[in-house]
Structure formats: C-alpha cells, structure tokens
Design a protein around this motif. Structure first.
Motif, PDB file in Angstrom:
ATOM      1  N   TYR A  29     -35.017   3.062 -25.513  1.00 50.72           N
ATOM      2  CA  TYR A  29     -34.279   1.949 -26.102  1.00 50.72           C
ATOM      3  C   TYR A  29     -34.126   0.807 -25.108  1.00 50.72           C
ATOM      4  O   TYR A  29     -34.333  -0.359 -25.457  1.00 50.72           O
ATOM      5  N   VAL A  30     -33.718   1.152 -23.876  1.00 48.03           N
ATOM      6  CA  VAL A  30     -33.486   0.094 -22.888  1.00 48.03           C
ATOM      7  C   VAL A  30     -34.757  -0.698 -22.663  1.00 48.03           C
ATOM      8  O   VAL A  30     -34.748  -1.932 -22.594  1.00 48.03           O
ATOM      9  N   ALA A  42     -24.644  -4.123 -23.885  1.00 48.84           N
ATOM     10  CA  ALA A  42     -24.963  -5.441 -23.326  1.00 48.84           C
ATOM     11  C   ALA A  42     -24.091  -6.546 -23.925  1.00 48.84           C
ATOM     12  O   ALA A  42     -23.561  -7.385 -23.185  1.00 48.84           O
ATOM     13  N   LEU A  79     -24.398   2.609 -25.774  1.00 48.43           N
ATOM     14  CA  LEU A  79     -25.510   1.882 -25.158  1.00 48.43           C
ATOM     15  C   LEU A  79     -26.232   1.035 -26.179  1.00 48.43           C
ATOM     16  O   LEU A  79     -26.510  -0.146 -25.966  1.00 48.43           O
ATOM     17  N   ARG A 107     -26.669  -2.068 -19.479  1.00 47.63           N
ATOM     18  CA  ARG A 107     -27.480  -1.077 -20.188  1.00 47.63           C
ATOM     19  C   ARG A 107     -27.993  -0.020 -19.242  1.00 47.63           C
ATOM     20  O   ARG A 107     -27.972   1.181 -19.538  1.00 47.63           O
ATOM     21  N   GLU A 143     -34.979  -4.719 -23.608  1.00 51.66           N
ATOM     22  CA  GLU A 143     -35.288  -5.722 -22.588  1.00 51.66           C
ATOM     23  C   GLU A 143     -36.538  -6.503 -22.975  1.00 51.66           C
ATOM     24  O   GLU A 143     -36.636  -7.707 -22.721  1.00 51.66           O
ATOM     25  N   ARG A 155     -27.969  -6.732 -18.759  1.00 51.27           N
ATOM     26  CA  ARG A 155     -29.059  -5.793 -18.500  1.00 51.27           C
ATOM     27  C   ARG A 155     -28.609  -4.648 -17.620  1.00 51.27           C
ATOM     28  O   ARG A 155     -28.932  -3.487 -17.866  1.00 51.27           O
ATOM     29  N   ARG A 210     -21.550  -9.106 -21.923  1.00 55.12           N
ATOM     30  CA  ARG A 210     -21.749 -10.552 -21.965  1.00 55.12           C
ATOM     31  C   ARG A 210     -20.555 -11.286 -22.525  1.00 55.12           C
ATOM     32  O   ARG A 210     -20.405 -12.488 -22.292  1.00 55.12           O
TER      33      ARG A 210
END
Lengths: 132, 495
Positions: free
Chosen positions: A114-115, B90, B85, B259, A119, B256, B94
């Motif tokens: 997922y990450v 994220a 997650l 995460r 990204e 980022r 933010r």
C-alpha cells in the motif's frame, strides 16, 4: 527564411516558401500553472483535487475491502468448514497458525504494498500538477 | 526478587524521564517531541505505548480461559494499525493537528465539535487508564501479597511524576526503551518455558480441550459468532480513535514519513503478539486453574521451571508487566491531560500540570472503586467507544467533502453516547447473559454502523452547514508537502 525549391515547377507560378523559426526548441511557458488553479479553487483546480482524492480513496478502499473479506471471512470459514481444524501446519492446528502467526506477516506485506502505491500516486499527482 | 525488579523498572523510568527535564522548557516541547525523533525510535515508542497490560497480560489470560477465539484481539489490535495506515495516517499528519479535538476543529471549523471531541477523548482515555491501574494492583498482589490499591497507586504516582517533569520528549525515549524491554521480558522466559515443555515430552492439550477450547467458536460463550465479529469491528476501527495514537503522528516530519513509521509499527506489533498466544496455550496445559484471571504470564515461569531460574524469569516478566503499565499510562496521561489543559483549562504549562493530576487521579479512584474485570475486556470497550465516535469522524472527515458540522456532531453524540451507555451497563452491572448481554458487552457491531449512518444522513440533511473551508482543508490533507500550494492558515491551539 530558407527556400525549398520544388522540382518540376513551372516558373510563372510563385514559389512556395517554407518558413521556419530558429527558436523551435523554446518552451512555451504555461500562463496558468495547475498549482495556481488549485489555489484559486477554479473548476480545473477542483478537477485535479478530485482526481487525487479519488485515486487515493480507491486504493484505500481496495485494501480495506481485501482486508474485510479476509478478516471477515475467516470466522465464517472456520465455522462452516470444520475439517479445517484438522489441518495442521508445522504441528499447529490451522486456526492457531493463521490467527496466531501467519496473519502478521500478511499485514506487513499488505501495508508495504500500500505504501508503495500511495507514494506512487502522489508522485504522479505532483508531476501532473507541476508540469502543466 | 520480583519486587526488586519492579522497583528497578520504576526507578529507570523516572531517571530516563528526568533527563527530559532539561529539554522541556516551552509548551511545544512539552507536548510534542519537536520532531527530532528517528523513525525506528518513533515506531518503537508507538509500539511501547500501545502495548498495555491488556497486551502483555490480558491476552494470555483470555486465551487460557476462552481459547482460539481470543486470538482476534491481538489480530485486531495490529490490524487496526493497518486500517489506520490506509485510511488516516498521511492525511492526519498533514492536517497539522496535535490532538483529535484539534483535527475536529481544523476540519469542521466548529468549537462545539471540538469540545465534544475533547469530552470523548477524556472518556476513552479514562476508560483505558482505569484497567491499567487495576491490573497493576492485581499484579503487585500476586507477586508480593500487597493489598490491591498499592500497585495502582504506585503506578499512578510514577506516571504523574514522569509526565509532570518531562512531557513528551522524555516520554518518547522511555516508551521506545519499554517496547524492547517488554519484548525481551516475554521472549526470554518463553524460550525456557518451551524447553521445559519439550523436556516434558511435548504434551498436547487434553482431548476435551481439543474439541472446545482449541476450536474456533467451540467454546462456552453464547453468541460467539456475533461477539467475534463485534470484537473485530471494534479493534480494527477503534485504533485510529485512541487519544495516545494521534499525538505520536505529529512527531513525524511529513505525511510520507507517517506512513512509513506506521509500517514499522505494524512489524513491531506483529513480532510482539506472536508471544502471548504461546503463554496462553502453555498455561492451558500447565496451569488450568488460572482460568478467568490475568496472571498466567506471571505465574507460569515459577510453575514450569521453579528454582532460582524461575525466580529470575518471574522477575523479568514482572518488570515487563510494569513497563507495560507505565508506558501506556504515561502516553494516555499525556494526551488526556493535554486535551483537558487546552480545552477545559486555560492552556499552558501550568494548566497541563493540573490536568495531569486530574487525568491520573480520577481513573485511579475508579479503579479502586469498581469491580475488577479482565483488563483486555475493558480495553476492548474503550476501543468500541473510539470506533463508534472517532472512526466515523476521521474517515468521513478525511475523505468526504460533504460532511457537515451538524452531521459530525450528531454522529459523535449518537455513536459515542450509545457506546458509552453500553460500556457503563457492562462495567457497573457486570457481564449479563443472553442476547442483550452479548450486545452490550460487544456493542461495536451495532454502534459503529449507526454512527456512520447518522453522520452521513444528517450531513445530507444539512448541506448548508458544510464548513466553508472544506476545499482548502482537502488540499491540506491530501497533497504532498513538497508542492507549493496554499494550505490555509489554521494552526493548532497549543502554542
């Protein structure tokens, strides 16, 4: 200006001339960068934001759906298929092996995938928005 | 010897915390460890804070009593981080919010929602703290025979001292250290226990147990399937709503990193949760009389090994248990006190100190007065309240542009209220039987959908109350920080 003579023309017809500019490589400056569109919340800016949100949300929803199916399905699976209890993994009954051990690496792998994708989505958005 | 171990752990916590005094001069240092924390440290601290007495002692006790169905608890507590997650990490970082009420105010631009969120944070935090103190008392009584109130008071005092002197920065180092301590404290004795089990001829559970205890949904709990699913819902969705979880997000430099840190946390939690299960299983064979207590982890080394080695291992495990009490209680106290100080008192370092005392004293009083339920059960109830109130707020707030202020309020009131009512009935009245009892003991399966439905429905009915800055907030929450965009000028309340 350069002239490209065309072979076999009759001399009384005006020659066609090809005009080229020496500055063919000059970039065109965007007059209205996408970042400004987003800041001013124009329709186009909204479209950009909408697409980012939708991509990320779809990814999140996908992961959650897979998770829900696996996690939600396991109790039912164990209930409806009693023979699974007899299956042994390394000497440990299957329900214990899955819930007590194998599911954790599965979580970590899923999370890592997922990450990576999230990204990637953000990079694409950044490229899209900074380029134009 | 175990008493010595306990005292050593407490002393170590206070000393490490004392180094934090030097660093915490301003309020912002006090609340948040100024983001100079590396990801592994941060992830260790999150793991250390997250693994409470429920994880260290409670899971093994419940598995011993009820079998494989209880494995859903640690699975849920880890899986909750995966859900966090994916849905929340994220964007939450933010948003710039320090606390959940901060996020509520930032997203919904309403003080009423903020205050409601604050009340819920205090309730959830208190509900989580109370069983820690209770469990500490029971552990101390098991080890030394001291009366039950001594353990709770001891932990409360050390926590208060630690938090008052150092705030967040020192807590980070203490928490990180305590994760590794807890992992070691469970892993090392387990090696010896397994060797003893092998030496015994590697016995298996009794035949009767193999049919009921070892099989999923084979046990004595009625409405097992409902309870399992409700537990799953509460744990997977409740993690994001716990007060001490969000605060740690702010220590990441950007979305980022948030995460990635969560990914490391998942690995650390998974590694830890492999261990209590084995204790529960061994306990079923070697100490079946310990059903319905939380003490199997503490007593098993002495029973299976005995002698000096058994004493040493018991001391190690006890140290780990107290590390669990201290770490979670500290983290919860910092977040709850932070919310009390900002929203109920004037804000600033002095209010934070008063709030710390309040945040510790009330759950302690409740712990001493209320009956002792299994620690993992009460913690599970805290998860249910979090899942019914903050989960809808966070998920809809982050992903849905049409969430209105009234809708959010309605959802918080209905979801949080229903869950709190169920919790109250369960704690005060004790576990009831029958369908009503099952519904109240594990309310998440009905309170969470109701909360979501109410939030969505009321938002549709009040479209004029959608916060005007929603578009800007969405930019803030979702766009990568390196893009040069206007993200609004909201700043969190605390300095």
């Amino acid at each position: 200006m350069s002239q490209v003579p065309r072979p076999g023309r009759r001399s009384d017809v005006p020659r066609r001339v090809t005009v080229t500019s020496p500055r063919t490589a000059a970039a065109r400056r965007p007059r209205y960068p996408a970042l400004r569109e987003i800041d001013e919340q124009t329709r186009l800016g909204e479209v950009y934001m909408h697409s980012l949100l939708r991509t990320q949300f779809r990814l999140a929803l996908f992961v959650c759906t897979v998770l829900a199916c696996v996690i939600g399905g396991l109790p039912l699976l164990f209930l409806l298929l009693p023979d699974l209890r007899e299956v042994h993994v390394l000497g440990v009954p299957l329900p214990w092996a899955v819930l007590g051990g194998l599911i954790y690496p599965a979580f970590v792998i899923g999370a890592w995938l997922y990450v990576r994708q999230a990204e990637r989505n953000e990079r694409h958005f950044a490229e899209l928005v900074e380029r134009r | 010897m175990s008493l010595t171990a306990v005292l050593v752990v407490m002393l170590a916590a206070v000393l490490i915390g004392a180094f934090g005094i030097r660093f915490s001069r301003t309020t912002s240092d006090f609340y948040v460890a100024s983001r100079t924390v590396s990801p592994l440290w941060n992830a260790s601290a999150i793991g250390g804070e997250y693994l409470s007495a429920a994880s260290f002692l409670g899971i093994a006790g419940l598995i011993l009593s009820f079998g494989v169905d209880m494995l859903w608890l640690p699975v849920g507590w880890t899986g909750g981080y995966l859900v966090l997650l994916v849905l929340v990490s994220a964007p939450l970082r933010r948003s710039g919010a320090y606390t959940l009420p901060d996020f509520a105010e930032a997203r919904l631009e309403s003080m009423t929602v903020r205050r409601t969120a604050s009340v819920l944070v205090v309730l959830i935090g208190g509900l989580y703290l109370m069983p820690q103190f209770q469990s500490a008392g029971l552990v101390l009584r098991t080890i030394t025979g001291a009366p039950v109130w001594v353990g709770g008071l001891l932990v409360a005092v050390v926590v208060a001292v630690n938090v008052l002197s150092g705030g967040m920065r020192s807590i980070t180092f203490v928490q990180a250290f305590q994760y590794w301590l807890k992992l070691t404290a469970l892993a090392v004795p387990l090696v010896f226990l397994l060797l003893a089990w092998r030496a015994d001829g590697a016995p298996a559970v009794s035949a009767a147990d193999a049919l009921t205890w070892q099989t999923p949904l084979g046990g004595v709990r009625e409405y097992g399937l409902y309870s399992t699913y409700s537990l799953i819902l509460a744990t997977f969705l409740g993690t994001m709503g716990l007060p001490h979880v969000l605060v740690r997000f702010y220590t990441n430099p950007d979305g980022r990193a948030a995460r990635r840190t969560t990914l490391v946390v998942l690995s650390l939690l998974g590694a830890f949760y492999l261990l209590p299960t084995v204790y529960g299983w061994l306990g079923r064979m070697y100490a079946p009389d310990l059903v319905r207590t939380d003490t199997v982890v503490l007593t098993l080394p002495a029973r299976m090994i005995g002698g000096t080695l058994g004493d040493l291992l018991t001391a190690l495990v006890t140290a780990g248990a107290f590390a669990a009490f201290l770490s979670t209680s500290s983290g919860l106290t910092v977040s709850v006190a932070g919310v009390i100080a900002q929203d109920l008192l004037k804000g600033g370092v002095r209010s934070f100190r008063i709030a710390t005392l309040m945040a510790v004293a009330v759950p302690l009083a409740l712990a001493l007065w209320a009956r002792a339920l299994p620690v993992a059960d009460v913690v599970g109830l805290a998860f249910a309240v979090a899942a019914s109130s903050f989960c809808p707020l966070l998920v809809l707030g982050i992903w849905w542009r049409r969430l209105s202020t009234t809708g959010a309020l309605a959802g918080l009131f209905v979801g949080g209220g229903l869950a709190c009512a169920a919790v109250l009935v369960t704690i005060v009245g004790g576990p009831a039987s029958g369908l009503a009892g099952a519904l109240l003991a594990q309310p998440a399966a009905w309170t969470v959908p109701i909360a979501f439905a109410v939030m969505v429905a009321v938002s549709f009915l009040t479209p004029h109350r959608v916060p005007p800055g929603t578009a800007r907030t969405m930019v803030r929450l979702h766009t990568p920080e390196n893009l040069d965009l206007d993200r609004g000028d909201w700043r969190p309340r605390s300095s």
